[in-house]
Enzyme design. Structure first.
Site, PDB file in Angstrom:
ATOM      1  N   LYS A 207      -7.247  -1.720  40.298  1.00 43.23           N
ATOM      2  CA  LYS A 207      -7.780  -3.035  40.636  1.00 43.23           C
ATOM      3  C   LYS A 207      -8.338  -3.676  39.370  1.00 43.23           C
ATOM      4  O   LYS A 207      -9.185  -3.090  38.689  1.00 43.23           O
ATOM      5  CB  LYS A 207      -8.890  -2.825  41.664  1.00 43.23           C
ATOM      6  CG  LYS A 207      -9.651  -4.047  41.955  1.00 43.23           C
ATOM      7  CD  LYS A 207     -10.794  -3.728  42.882  1.00 43.23           C
ATOM      8  CE  LYS A 207     -11.576  -4.989  43.101  1.00 43.23           C
ATOM      9  NZ  LYS A 207     -12.793  -4.781  43.838  1.00 43.23           N
TER      10      LYS A 207
HETATM   11  P1  FBP Z   1     -15.094  -9.957  45.069  1.00 40.42           P
HETATM   12  O1  FBP Z   1     -13.812 -10.395  45.746  1.00 40.42           O
HETATM   13  O2  FBP Z   1     -16.312 -10.330  45.835  1.00 40.42           O
HETATM   14  O3  FBP Z   1     -15.125 -10.394  43.617  1.00 40.42           O
HETATM   15  O4  FBP Z   1     -15.076  -8.384  45.115  1.00 40.42           O
HETATM   16  C1  FBP Z   1     -14.338  -7.662  44.198  1.00 40.42           C
HETATM   17  C2  FBP Z   1     -15.243  -6.741  43.414  1.00 40.42           C
HETATM   18  O5  FBP Z   1     -14.496  -5.832  42.665  1.00 40.42           O
HETATM   19  C3  FBP Z   1     -16.225  -5.959  44.264  1.00 40.42           C
HETATM   20  O6  FBP Z   1     -15.678  -4.752  44.702  1.00 40.42           O
HETATM   21  C4  FBP Z   1     -17.375  -5.826  43.342  1.00 40.42           C
HETATM   22  O7  FBP Z   1     -18.595  -5.737  43.970  1.00 40.42           O
HETATM   23  C5  FBP Z   1     -17.341  -7.100  42.569  1.00 40.42           C
HETATM   24  O8  FBP Z   1     -16.017  -7.507  42.513  1.00 40.42           O
HETATM   25  C6  FBP Z   1     -17.932  -6.884  41.201  1.00 40.42           C
HETATM   26  O9  FBP Z   1     -17.851  -8.033  40.455  1.00 40.42           O
HETATM   27  P2  FBP Z   1     -18.694  -8.160  39.130  1.00 40.42           P
HETATM   28  O10 FBP Z   1     -18.941  -6.775  38.604  1.00 40.42           O
HETATM   29  O11 FBP Z   1     -17.824  -8.960  38.226  1.00 40.42           O
HETATM   30  O12 FBP Z   1     -19.937  -8.854  39.477  1.00 40.42           O
END
Ligand code: FBP
Length: 308
Positions: A207
């Site tokens: 991911k």
């Molecule tokens: P979102 O679709 O809310 O961006 O979620 C994806 C994700 O990977 C979550 O699993 C994680 O909490 C978040 O993004 C972390 O984003 P960042 O570290 O950039 O704040």
């Protein structure tokens, strides 16, 4: 349901895996509205840890309840639901067997001042994932961080353990820290590098964030320019990231990011699908909307991947 040829082909990419890990990959690939298509739309809800409860759930208060997210993932027809230990435990009995789950086994939080060395704490185990009936463990690495080597060593050990007991391994590969600039975190060269390292660490599903057309590293920039690597459109950049994961032999899914308008979300998904991305993992853009709107949006996202 009979496993489709498309899914069998994907499983054949994972040449070293035991039947348990392959069956768990198949469980996710054969569930929900995209079952059998080879594409994945996953609901991740670890933002409570990462950003805190109010920033995550205040926009849509029913989302404070862990059951809400299991039900949202089911109603929307997602392939799987990913969350940290407490969230999965809180609905484990009510939703046993209802949707494949991914136990997020490490987590960061916004209270820590991590400077150039962002890191995550281990907050779940392979034993927890088995006890809770999960299909996979999920693990974040921060390539570029001064602590990146520690995270890589942790996932090496946990992936070995997870694969030995037939679980799948999902790696969130989010470059940050060290000398990376903010635009560098989503630069194309860095995103492709991060996806490649996740593949090298043995991830079944990788991911990453959708890459921009920025290039961060001077030495890499020279190659992108001399080899004229196409990067003008999102679809071209996605295709490049996918190529960086063993010529496309790994599943690569892209994160949704902070909440934005429906049109922007769907435009981005179209670019990901056109570039051959294997799907999306959309958290805030789903659960921060009222439930019916979230189900509609996830349905529209799923339809784009169905047509890809
Ligand atoms: P979102 O679709 O809310 O961006 O979620 C994806 C994700 O990977 C979550 O699993 C994680 O909490 C978040 O993004 C972390 O984003 P960042 O570290 O950039 O704040």
């Amino acid at each position: 349901m009979r496993v489709t040829q498309k899914v069998k082909k994907i499983l054949s990419w994972y040449e070293s895996d035991n039947p348990g890990s392959k069956a768990n990959l198949a469980r996710m690939l054969m569930h929900g509205k995209l079952a059998g298509s080879g594409k994945l739309v996953i609901l991740p809800v670890d933002q409570g840890f990462e950003h805190g409860p109010a920033r995550s759930f205040a926009k849509n208060p029913p989302a404070y309840d862990p059951h809400y997210h299991f039900q949202l993932a089911i109603d929307a027809g997602c392939n799987a639901y990913a969350a940290p230990l407490g969230m999965i435990e809180a609905g484990a009995d009510s939703y046993a067997g209802a949707i494949p789950t991914i136990l997020k086994v490490n987590s960061a939080n916004s209270l820590a001042n991590m400077g150039t060395a962002p890191n995550q704490a281990l907050t779940g185990s392979v034993a927890d994932a088995l006890r809770l009936g999960c299909s996979a463990i999920g693990f974040t690495i921060y390539p570029g961080s001064d602590d990146a080597f520690d995270m890589m060593e942790e996932i090496r050990e946990m992936a070995e353990e997870a694969k030995a007991v037939g679980l799948a391994v999902v790696v969130w590969s989010y470059p940050r820290g060290g000398e990376l600039t903010k635009p560098g975190e989503t630069a194309l060269d860095i995103c492709a590098y991060a996806a490649h390292m996740a593949a090298l660490l043995g991830a079944h599903i990788i991911k990453v964030k959708p890459p921009t057309d920025h290039l961060e590293l001077d030495e890499a920039k020279k190659v992108y320019e001399s080899e004229k690597i196409p990067m003008g459109t999102l679809a071209e950049r996605i295709a490049h990231v996918k190529q960086a994961t063993f010529g496309g032999r790994r599943l690569v899914i892209f994160s949704g990011g902070a909440a934005k308008g429906t049109k922007d979300v769907l435009e981005e998904i179209k670019g990901i699908a056109a570039g051959g991305g294997d799907g999306s993992i959309v958290g805030r853009n789903a659960f921060q909307r009222p439930k019916d709107e979230a189900v509609t949006l996830l349905g529209d996202i799923i339809d784009i991947y169905k047509k890809a």
